[in-house]
Design an enzyme around this catalytic site. Sequence first.
Site, PDB file in Angstrom:
ATOM      1  CD  GLU A  66      -1.745  -2.401   1.231  1.00  0.00           C
ATOM      2  OE1 GLU A  66      -0.633  -2.662   1.720  1.00  0.00           O
ATOM      3  OE2 GLU A  66      -2.548  -3.292   0.883  1.00  0.00           O
ATOM      4  CG  HIS A  92     -11.407  -7.626   5.793  1.00  0.00           C
ATOM      5  ND1 HIS A  92     -10.415  -8.190   6.567  1.00  0.00           N
ATOM      6  CD2 HIS A  92     -11.115  -7.975   4.517  1.00  0.00           C
ATOM      7  CE1 HIS A  92      -9.579  -8.860   5.789  1.00  0.00           C
ATOM      8  NE2 HIS A  92      -9.973  -8.745   4.547  1.00  0.00           N
TER       9      HIS A  92
HETATM   10  C1  LIG Z   1      -1.747  -5.043   4.091  1.00  0.00           C
HETATM   11  C2  LIG Z   1      -2.766  -5.850   3.384  1.00  0.00           C
HETATM   12  N1  LIG Z   1      -3.157  -5.496   2.138  1.00  0.00           N
HETATM   13  C3  LIG Z   1      -4.096  -6.189   1.473  1.00  0.00           C
HETATM   14  C4  LIG Z   1      -4.691  -7.283   2.046  1.00  0.00           C
HETATM   15  C5  LIG Z   1      -5.783  -8.061   1.284  1.00  0.00           C
HETATM   16  N2  LIG Z   1      -5.277  -9.394   0.915  1.00  0.00           N
HETATM   17  C6  LIG Z   1      -5.535 -10.480   1.663  1.00  0.00           C
HETATM   18  S1  LIG Z   1      -4.734 -11.835   1.080  1.00  0.00           S
HETATM   19  C7  LIG Z   1      -4.049 -10.983  -0.192  1.00  0.00           C
HETATM   20  C8  LIG Z   1      -3.138 -11.686  -1.155  1.00  0.00           C
HETATM   21  C9  LIG Z   1      -2.002 -12.364  -0.427  1.00  0.00           C
HETATM   22  O1  LIG Z   1      -1.218 -13.072  -1.353  1.00  0.00           O
HETATM   23  P1  LIG Z   1       0.000 -13.949  -0.847  1.00  0.00           P
HETATM   24  O2  LIG Z   1       0.882 -13.121   0.023  1.00  0.00           O
HETATM   25  O3  LIG Z   1       0.624 -14.572  -2.030  1.00  0.00           O
HETATM   26  O4  LIG Z   1      -0.625 -15.058   0.099  1.00  0.00           O
HETATM   27  P2  LIG Z   1      -1.681 -16.173  -0.336  1.00  0.00           P
HETATM   28  O5  LIG Z   1      -3.042 -15.576  -0.100  1.00  0.00           O
HETATM   29  O6  LIG Z   1      -1.443 -16.502  -1.773  1.00  0.00           O
HETATM   30  O7  LIG Z   1      -1.429 -17.344   0.565  1.00  0.00           O
HETATM   31  C10 LIG Z   1      -4.449  -9.646  -0.158  1.00  0.00           C
HETATM   32  C11 LIG Z   1      -4.053  -8.610  -1.151  1.00  0.00           C
HETATM   33  C12 LIG Z   1      -4.269  -7.640   3.349  1.00  0.00           C
HETATM   34  N3  LIG Z   1      -4.810  -8.684   3.988  1.00  0.00           N
HETATM   35  N4  LIG Z   1      -3.324  -6.915   3.985  1.00  0.00           N
END
Ligand SMILES: Cc1ncc(C[n+]2csc(CCOP(=O)(O)OP(=O)(O)O)c2C)c(N)n1
Lengths: 333, 333, 389, 389
Positions: free
Chosen positions: B68, B137
């Site tokens: 972000e 959220h």
């Molecule tokens: C700081 C933050 N930004 C956005 C989100 C929303 N979000 C939740 S999971 C995710 C993707 C995460 O991807 P990854 O790190 O590859 O983990 P995976 O879900 O694939 O296990 C996002 C953008 C969040 N939880 N925290």
Amino acid sequence: MAAPEANATQKVTLAKALNMGLRQAMEDDPKVLLMGEDVGKLGGVFRITDGLQKDFGEDRVIDSPLAESGIVGTGIGMALRGYRPVVEIQFDGFVYPAYDQIVCQVAKMCFRSQGKTPLPMVIRIPFGGGIGAVEHHSESPEAQFAHTPGLKVVACSNPVDGYWMIQQAIAHPDPVIFLEPKRQYHADKAELDETATPDPLFSSRLVRQGGDVTVLAYGPTVKTALKAAEAASNEGTSLEVIDLRTLSPLDMGKVYESVRKTGRAVVTHEAHVNLGMGSELASRITEECFYSLEAPVLRVGGFDTPYPPSRIEEDFLPDLDRVLDAVDRTLTF
Amino acid sequence: MAAPEANATQKVTLAKALNMGLRQAMEDDPKVLLMGEDVGKLGGVFRITDGLQKDFGEDRVIDSPLAESGIVGTGIGMALRGYRPVVEIQFDGFVYPAYDQIVCQVAKMCFRSQGKTPLPMVIRIPFGGGIGAVEHHSESPEAQFAHTPGLKVVACSNPVDGYWMIQQAIAHPDPVIFLEPKRQYHADKAELDETATPDPLFSSRLVRQGGDVTVLAYGPTVKTALKAAEAASNEGTSLEVIDLRTLSPLDMGKVYESVRKTGRAVVTHEAHVNLGMGSELASRITEECFYSLEAPVLRVGGFDTPYPPSRIEEDFLPDLDRVLDAVDRTLTF
Amino acid sequence: MTQSGFGPDLAEVFGPAHQDGGPELVQLLTPEGERVEHPDFSFGDGLTDADLAETVRGFFRDMTLTRRIDVEATALQRHGELGIWAQLLGQEAAQVGAGRALKPQDYVFPTYREHGVAWCKGVDPLKLLGLFRGVDQGGWDPSENNFGLYTIVIGAQTLHATGYAMGMQRDGVVGTGDPERDAAVIAHFGDGASSQGDVNESFIFAASYNAPVVFFCQNNQWAISEPIERQSRIPLYQRALGFGFPGIRVDGNDVLASYAVTQAALQRAREGQGPTFVEAYTYRMGAHTTTDDPTRYRLSDDVERWKLKDPIARVEVYLKRNAMADQEFFDAVAAEADELGHRLREGCKALPDPQPLSMFDHVYAEMTDELVVQRDGFAAYLESFEGAH
Amino acid sequence: MTQSGFGPDLAEVFGPAHQDGGPELVQLLTPEGERVEHPDFSFGDGLTDADLAETVRGFFRDMTLTRRIDVEATALQRHGELGIWAQLLGQEAAQVGAGRALKPQDYVFPTYREHGVAWCKGVDPLKLLGLFRGVDQGGWDPSENNFGLYTIVIGAQTLHATGYAMGMQRDGVVGTGDPERDAAVIAHFGDGASSQGDVNESFIFAASYNAPVVFFCQNNQWAISEPIERQSRIPLYQRALGFGFPGIRVDGNDVLASYAVTQAALQRAREGQGPTFVEAYTYRMGAHTTTDDPTRYRLSDDVERWKLKDPIARVEVYLKRNAMADQEFFDAVAAEADELGHRLREGCKALPDPQPLSMFDHVYAEMTDELVVQRDGFAAYLESFEGAH
Ligand SMILES: Cc1ncc(C[n+]2csc(CCOP(=O)(O)OP(=O)(O)O)c2C)c(N)n1
Ligand SMILES: Cc1ncc(C[n+]2csc(CCOP(=O)(O)OP(=O)(O)O)c2C)c(N)n1
Ligand SMILES: [Mg+2]
Ligand SMILES: [Mg+2]
């Protein structure tokens, strides 16, 4: 343990008092760790941790990489491991890279775990202006932290409180945002009696009695309020001054009592007026003392502009005259 | 340009209206760029940018790395280069890693440069609760941004405002924090006339006339306030409801007018009561309408606890009954 | 060297971020269930055939039960019993391999998807459901199993892990040579998380203090709808090299390799050799969460290709082909899974909703007077309705 | 490979963070003023001897005047004319080398110490003083010289630089082959800044979009009181490799090498080959700022050692030994420096304080009604004193 008798009382600055308080806390509890930028050999840019790394070692007084989120985030991990981290944010304006860790992690850890992982941690922030510094070195971020449930927020205004409050904050089970009025660090000395019994950490204090108008202040503006009270008394107006000391939770008892007596209140802080602590204090006072109020609670704070270039910072900051002006307005409302 | 005649009016949800507004803004100004996590192919987790990457290309609708601060920080650079970035923060609780860039850079760029580098940029944040989500959220961070000079903060409450306000925010020369009540995204449809003339962006709106109590709301609580007004009218109490729409600057004119008439006011928002928008509104109303007030301004908001597990979020959030309860308390004060 | 003097294109040196693992992938069990050798890592050395078989059967059981937890939770969400669920389908080997490499004294900082690690650490899977049902925000006691609460803000926990590891250093439980004493921390995160400032800062702190932490990244190729290429143009494990500590890519669908590599990385940490970055190369077979619709952004044949690399199937083949497990064993595990599924279904529905007034608890170690007033006011307000109905 | 399987200790491979540059240091002019060859980088190819001499004399002049700006500003602070000053003593070559490698269409995102780059970009040094005097927060117009305002929050500007570079890509001024058109961005930051999340995120965005940005890090060995080892245990330029783009360490006290390397890195960016990390290895000869006291944390003989590597002295020797400049030239530069110093002293004292009411200007593009009320109220309040005195 420092032998109290040895130095029962001495005159110290706020900077020295905080340094002594930190030292005492480290002697009392081996789990207390200090971390931050330049807190080691340099003793911090304000020398608040002066000499502590030399005496307690690099494992307990830790110079950190230049990353505030990292400082607070790793501090959380240390607290979870059973330590009592006291982290220093070098200047108020640099707490924001750590803001996410503070409001989403530090503040919520106890609630998230239903009390299973409380987070005793102190985040020290030199705050406020008036030191002729460049941008980001004179901010007053307290309202944002006070708006965040899970955090406790306190501000010391003098050496004696500094000495006791930092120790109380470190010993407290909840995370505490500890605000230090940097302009006062090396200003006035006060008589410190290390054998005295301090007021509770989360209590406000009536620092001057008066009958006409209640003036609420904390941190750097307590001095301003007291000066204003002095000046007002020469003109026959008696101001009652309360040093709030704790901003979250607020200790409103003495405040209500005072306002019920005076019927008038002025709040002063360096933070922007809009949504500053004054707005919450005014709202609570109005709710509780509605029929006692002779005039609306007035707020004297930093204007709703970014902190200006230092050559005009004294115009931005509330001062004796602006407090008195508000006092007059509430008296003639 | 979409031919207005073609679809003069249609019934749309807030999500659809925002999508149409973004599309229109991109058609009107080639400098408008969208950036954020998953805003491309996926169209955002709420589908607000649905189809826009397909139609405007990957250069104008940019899927960003998962960071972000990076999103807002690079957005600033794009704005300095003459673009009009509209960045999406996926959920309110994830704006904090970008907090430093927002309060220290976005908010101060115009001031720092004495107007030489204004920063037209929109930061879209789906905010508020009630969607049964997990931690982070359902936050309501508006007060923190409203406390920051240099930022403008608005919140839409319905599809029609969503369509117009997002376009107005994008066209505005100052940075705008654009709050979207996510619970309303797919809730009610409204008749949208793309040929109508919208109210100015920074104006509040009287959405229901009444004489007994003024109720101030914005974003998700406008609907709550209107429901409360409906219910109250059945019991013979008439509430005047104002949709604030703009949180910084505040448009107090209509508010003062209303309170001078009713003598009573209730503010409701999902954000924590302590230092929430309600505290500033109450303070200003009390200062301006002191002698008109029959009772203190009451605040109905989220409690001063972290946002709770979703199974009890409706107890945390202000609802019709809690608003009516406050209305009764102010009437019987 | 190109004329430019800045060396060759690093993507040429390291290869692209995504190339089905690439040559550097550490693998000990192929998708076909064949054991293969690796110059640096091995599995089962010094174990008797019986012990080895037992260990692998244990992995099979862990992965099968983990998958069942995932399947049941997904179903429970479909039936409205959970608000949302983060599926781990396809990532069982990475998690069980890592989970089983942990000693009791090691500490885990998970994301929201580490159900398999939680299982290995002995966390009751029922407790995992509370968070997704919305009755709590993590119902287990982190200190009971040295398994931290799920962290939803991407990357935040990697700093907590590093700080916790710095605490271990100060407790003198690193590099003492006492296997019962020496401890380490493992920080889980995803490929997308690798872009967060916090994660990179955790690398800096861990390297700077040589903290005993293993950064275990499950590269499941996706961050919701964004492919790994958006986060890194070279293989992710290379990220660590720039911070001065080793990175390694392991076949995250190979439980033997995941175990061996994580075990070695943890041992390095416990011995005081500092941090290691382990990239478990795997694939998110399901949706990001039950609210996600992957058909909007990825091709199904990609998923089909990865189906052939299923982490459980290859172990089953390996066990059967080498007569390391009989039908009885497989039946027993299947029965245990059914029983677990049953327990989760019933248990989930029985999870009590929290009391409204409980939201005022634990905001602080002790409720403040301010909150007492707010809670009592709300309690009185709620009672005012009692009569009504 | 160690038994552990994670490869050798990377500090062995890369060498420690601090080793007086190390073998990988790109140098074209030795501290003794001798020209040396480098396989990848050269200076002056294709220039006539006269042009080469003129260019080097230009560097000498730039560095000398830059140092004078620094010396005068430091003196002005001592005399209370400035609130604080960030000295660049010792970093003149890195800044002038980088500054002169820029084309007019390139854009600079500086820290608070880039006085030499500002000079090269044509920013009036007097304007730099306003910020340190406290009369403004950056008095120059960024668009006039494509030189952004000083940024005080460590690292923040690296993201702005990356976003600006992404804007250039969208403007079609990258990789067109038109030397007058193709543009790039240079982001300045320090060794300490390399630990900030923002800086690492800027690497990720720049790599992900292959943005035309050069990350120019002046490793002056110190972040206030903290040595480089606290931020990285391997040479800093290696950081970039983990993000998939090249990093290179240049002798930051060698203006020829700093110029050559930065020029090549900028050219890569302009041609669309993406980001480069340039570590200018130098030393902060002065205090962090005029309020700092380095004797509390570093040894003076360290400083003495670096005195021998002075960036200006070696160029002077080079010019003289090769008769590329006569005494007249040196006298002229000295005179110009004196004149500049005089102008700065007088100009600084003449810088007008801002009007109190000006703080309400430019908070927004247009003053809000709220602020108009606040300003007018304050104006009336101020007037109420007029009578008083
Ligand atoms: C700081 C933050 N930004 C956005 C989100 C929303 N979000 C939740 S999971 C995710 C993707 C995460 O991807 P990854 O790190 O590859 O983990 P995976 O879900 O694939 O296990 C996002 C953008 C969040 N939880 N925290
Ligand atoms: C976010 C942030 N944290 C802390 C500071 C205080 N501070 C100012 S300069 C500095 C050290 C910077 O070191 P480096 O990046 O090496 O740059 P140098 O000063 O050596 O040129 C610090 C900690 C700051 N300006 N911003
Ligand atoms: Mg992923
Ligand atoms: Mg430095």
